[in-house]
Design a protein around this motif. Sequence first.
Motif, PDB file in Angstrom:
ATOM      1  N   SER A   1       0.831  -1.212   0.000  1.00 27.45           N
ATOM      2  CA  SER A   1       0.000   0.000   0.000  1.00 27.45           C
ATOM      3  C   SER A   1       0.865   1.261   0.000  1.00 27.45           C
ATOM      4  N   GLY A   2       2.004   1.223   0.720  1.00 32.19           N
ATOM      5  CA  GLY A   2       2.904   2.373   0.731  1.00 32.19           C
ATOM      6  C   GLY A   2       3.505   2.636  -0.639  1.00 32.19           C
ATOM      7  N   ALA A   3       3.900   1.535  -1.327  1.00 38.93           N
ATOM      8  CA  ALA A   3       4.452   1.696  -2.678  1.00 38.93           C
ATOM      9  C   ALA A   3       3.404   2.263  -3.634  1.00 38.93           C
ATOM     10  N   ALA A   4       2.169   1.724  -3.525  1.00 36.02           N
ATOM     11  CA  ALA A   4       1.103   2.239  -4.393  1.00 36.02           C
ATOM     12  C   ALA A   4       0.818   3.711  -4.081  1.00 36.02           C
ATOM     13  N   LEU A   5       0.773   4.041  -2.779  1.00 38.98           N
ATOM     14  CA  LEU A   5       0.517   5.417  -2.397  1.00 38.98           C
ATOM     15  C   LEU A   5       1.656   6.337  -2.846  1.00 38.98           C
ATOM     16  N   LEU A   6       2.901   5.829  -2.740  1.00 40.09           N
ATOM     17  CA  LEU A   6       4.045   6.631  -3.166  1.00 40.09           C
ATOM     18  C   LEU A   6       3.989   6.914  -4.656  1.00 40.09           C
ATOM     19  N   VAL A   7       3.653   5.875  -5.447  1.00 41.18           N
ATOM     20  CA  VAL A   7       3.542   6.072  -6.895  1.00 41.18           C
ATOM     21  C   VAL A   7       2.417   7.044  -7.225  1.00 41.18           C
ATOM     22  N   LEU A   8       1.269   6.873  -6.562  1.00 45.17           N
ATOM     23  CA  LEU A   8       0.129   7.738  -6.830  1.00 45.17           C
ATOM     24  C   LEU A   8       0.440   9.185  -6.465  1.00 45.17           C
ATOM     25  N   LEU A   9       1.004   9.398  -5.263  1.00 45.36           N
ATOM     26  CA  LEU A   9       1.310  10.757  -4.841  1.00 45.36           C
ATOM     27  C   LEU A   9       2.446  11.373  -5.660  1.00 45.36           C
ATOM     28  N   THR A  10       3.387  10.543  -6.097  1.00 44.77           N
ATOM     29  CA  THR A  10       4.457  11.062  -6.951  1.00 44.77           C
ATOM     30  C   THR A  10       3.901  11.545  -8.280  1.00 44.77           C
ATOM     31  N   ALA A  11       2.997  10.757  -8.850  1.00 42.92           N
ATOM     32  CA  ALA A  11       2.369  11.191 -10.106  1.00 42.92           C
ATOM     33  C   ALA A  11       1.565  12.467  -9.900  1.00 42.92           C
ATOM     34  N   ALA A  12       0.794  12.506  -8.796  1.00 41.62           N
ATOM     35  CA  ALA A  12       0.026  13.716  -8.519  1.00 41.62           C
ATOM     36  C   ALA A  12       0.951  14.905  -8.258  1.00 41.62           C
ATOM     37  N   GLY A  13       2.047  14.657  -7.550  1.00 41.89           N
ATOM     38  CA  GLY A  13       2.998  15.730  -7.285  1.00 41.89           C
ATOM     39  C   GLY A  13       3.666  16.244  -8.549  1.00 41.89           C
ATOM     40  N   TRP A  14       3.907  15.345  -9.507  1.00 41.96           N
ATOM     41  CA  TRP A  14       4.528  15.756 -10.777  1.00 41.96           C
ATOM     42  C   TRP A  14       3.640  16.769 -11.499  1.00 41.96           C
ATOM     43  N   PHE A  15       2.348  16.465 -11.565  1.00 44.63           N
ATOM     44  CA  PHE A  15       1.433  17.377 -12.233  1.00 44.63           C
ATOM     45  C   PHE A  15       1.211  18.646 -11.400  1.00 44.63           C
ATOM     46  N   ALA A  16       1.142  18.490 -10.065  1.00 46.99           N
ATOM     47  CA  ALA A  16       0.938  19.665  -9.214  1.00 46.99           C
ATOM     48  C   ALA A  16       2.137  20.607  -9.285  1.00 46.99           C
ATOM     49  N   LEU A  17       3.345  20.040  -9.258  1.00 50.31           N
ATOM     50  CA  LEU A  17       4.540  20.881  -9.365  1.00 50.31           C
ATOM     51  C   LEU A  17       4.623  21.547 -10.734  1.00 50.31           C
ATOM     52  N   GLY A  18       4.231  20.796 -11.760  1.00 55.14           N
ATOM     53  CA  GLY A  18       4.232  21.396 -13.091  1.00 55.14           C
ATOM     54  C   GLY A  18       3.304  22.597 -13.168  1.00 55.14           C
ATOM     55  N   ARG A  19       2.136  22.471 -12.554  1.00 52.23           N
ATOM     56  CA  ARG A  19       1.193  23.589 -12.543  1.00 52.23           C
ATOM     57  C   ARG A  19       1.705  24.721 -11.651  1.00 52.23           C
ATOM     58  N   GLY A  20       2.298  24.337 -10.507  1.00 50.46           N
ATOM     59  CA  GLY A  20       2.797  25.371  -9.601  1.00 50.46           C
ATOM     60  C   GLY A  20       3.994  26.123 -10.157  1.00 50.46           C
ATOM     61  N   LEU A  21       4.828  25.447 -10.965  1.00 50.09           N
ATOM     62  CA  LEU A  21       6.012  26.089 -11.533  1.00 50.09           C
ATOM     63  C   LEU A  21       5.734  26.765 -12.869  1.00 50.09           C
ATOM     64  N   ARG A  22       4.497  26.693 -13.338  1.00 52.58           N
ATOM     65  CA  ARG A  22       4.169  27.335 -14.610  1.00 52.58           C
ATOM     66  C   ARG A  22       4.449  28.835 -14.584  1.00 52.58           C
ATOM     67  N   PRO A  23       4.154  29.549 -13.470  1.00 53.53           N
ATOM     68  CA  PRO A  23       4.520  30.977 -13.450  1.00 53.53           C
ATOM     69  C   PRO A  23       6.020  31.216 -13.609  1.00 53.53           C
ATOM     70  N   LEU A  24       6.841  30.313 -13.066  1.00 55.80           N
ATOM     71  CA  LEU A  24       8.289  30.482 -13.223  1.00 55.80           C
ATOM     72  C   LEU A  24       8.708  30.317 -14.672  1.00 55.80           C
ATOM     73  N   ARG A  25       8.027  29.434 -15.406  1.00 56.45           N
ATOM     74  CA  ARG A  25       8.344  29.291 -16.823  1.00 56.45           C
ATOM     75  C   ARG A  25       7.971  30.553 -17.592  1.00 56.45           C
ATOM     76  N   ARG A  26       6.870  31.192 -17.187  1.00 55.99           N
ATOM     77  CA  ARG A  26       6.510  32.441 -17.837  1.00 55.99           C
ATOM     78  C   ARG A  26       7.538  33.531 -17.511  1.00 55.99           C
ATOM     79  N   ILE A  27       8.024  33.511 -16.266  1.00 56.06           N
ATOM     80  CA  ILE A  27       9.095  34.454 -15.922  1.00 56.06           C
ATOM     81  C   ILE A  27      10.349  34.160 -16.739  1.00 56.06           C
TER      82      ILE A  27
END
Length: 489
Positions: free
Chosen positions: A176-202
């Motif tokens: 369950s920890g491995a599955a949760l880690l994979v799921l949260l890592t995937a979610a974090g990848w997209f969340a970080l991409g959205r959060g860092l989008r302003p830096l790309r515009r800068i």
Amino acid sequence: MRDVLGRFSLRARLLLLTACLLLAGLTLVSAVVSDHLERYQLGRTDGRLRSLTAIIARMPSTGPPPAGDLRDRTDLLDPALDLVGAPYLVYLGPNGAVVWGARSTRLSNAALPPPGELRAIPADGTAVTLRAADGSVRWRAVARPTTGRDGTVIASAPLAEADATIARLRTSSLISGAALLVLLTAAGWFALGRGLRPLRRIEHTAAAIAGGDLTRRVPVIAPPSTEIGHLAASLNTMLGQLEQAFADRAASEARTRAFVSDVSHELRTPLFVIKGSTDLYRMGGLPGRADVDEAMRRIDREATRLTALTEDLLLLARLDEAPEGQLDRAPMDLRTLANDARHDLRALDPSRPVELTGPGGTGTPGPAPVHADESRLRQVVTNLVGNAAAHTPPGTPVRIGVGTANGRAVLEVADEGPGMTSEQADRVFDRFYRTDRSRTHADGANAGLGLPIARSLARAHGGDVELETTLGEGARFRLTLPLLDTQQA
């Protein structure tokens, strides 16, 4: 390690750090839960064994427990041992030998704890962990001395079920920890991409600015209260300052080029006159004494112009570098300069009406005490008066006002001449600027340094020279200076 991490993007590094922290947190939680479960199961097993040994140890008997017939009844023995939670019971004699023992028929001799380890168990009710003879499972055992006979009762139970439960818990936690880690890592990848989008515009804005577009600004990509908002506002402020700095540098370079061009032009004319006169003399083009005298007069006139121009340029350079060092201050009153300026104007043009008033043309001249260099201020007033005389028709009225206004000492020279346009007024204090480019030096026009020198001297005193003019309605130059402090007088 730092070099390796430096190859990854900020998004990947943040995600890797988050994943490591999440993995450490899941591992810690799993270890804590497993440890608590193991402690709980061991505590429950120890409690059953202590209760059982306490009951058996107090049973009144003069010999070993009469369980010989019971060992042959497996249909009764196995359920009874399972009920009490101790599949292996042992009675040790005074010499430590196994006198009697009862075990579940489902257990082989190899799966039981060795007798030697049984004898080493402390008979104070302390629970200890033993290994089976074949090392397959762990056992938990408790020993107590019997009451009424010299012996020891030992109750033990295998921990196979508890170990299996803990193993299943750890396995399920791992999965369950491995599955949760994979799921949260995937979610974090997209969340970080959205959060860092302003830096790309800068980043894109910075790239455009690096390409030469200094007008670009970071768009409003986040509320001002956030870190990204603060960064965008700071960058826009810095970009504005950079753009202004580049514009100021470009303007300064343009002024420098114009200054060099004007200096070259001003120096070239008298030098050509001097060079031409000497060439005529050398080639015999001045045969008579009168011709030579005229050539010498031209050379002297142009040399005088060169000397005056050089002195003006040196004065401006000194005022730019160390203005205060060019002044020899002393208490004085601007009324003295105003009165002298009136006499100078009348001497230049007796037909010109000259009026001496207070500031703004109202009232009589008032006191204007200052702490200043009189000779330098006289140079300022001379330039202002000369400007009025040179740029107005003969007979044009001039008013000289002196006094105090708005807590400052004021001396103004106002004429009723043709005035200037707004463009001319904006540039009249520029060096080498002349409102009438067609005016020649022969008719008394200077090189366009009089007003710049006047303003520089005024500012060196902590004051200024201001101009108010309208085309067709004359011009008014106003010298303002700090009033004399009574403590300086």
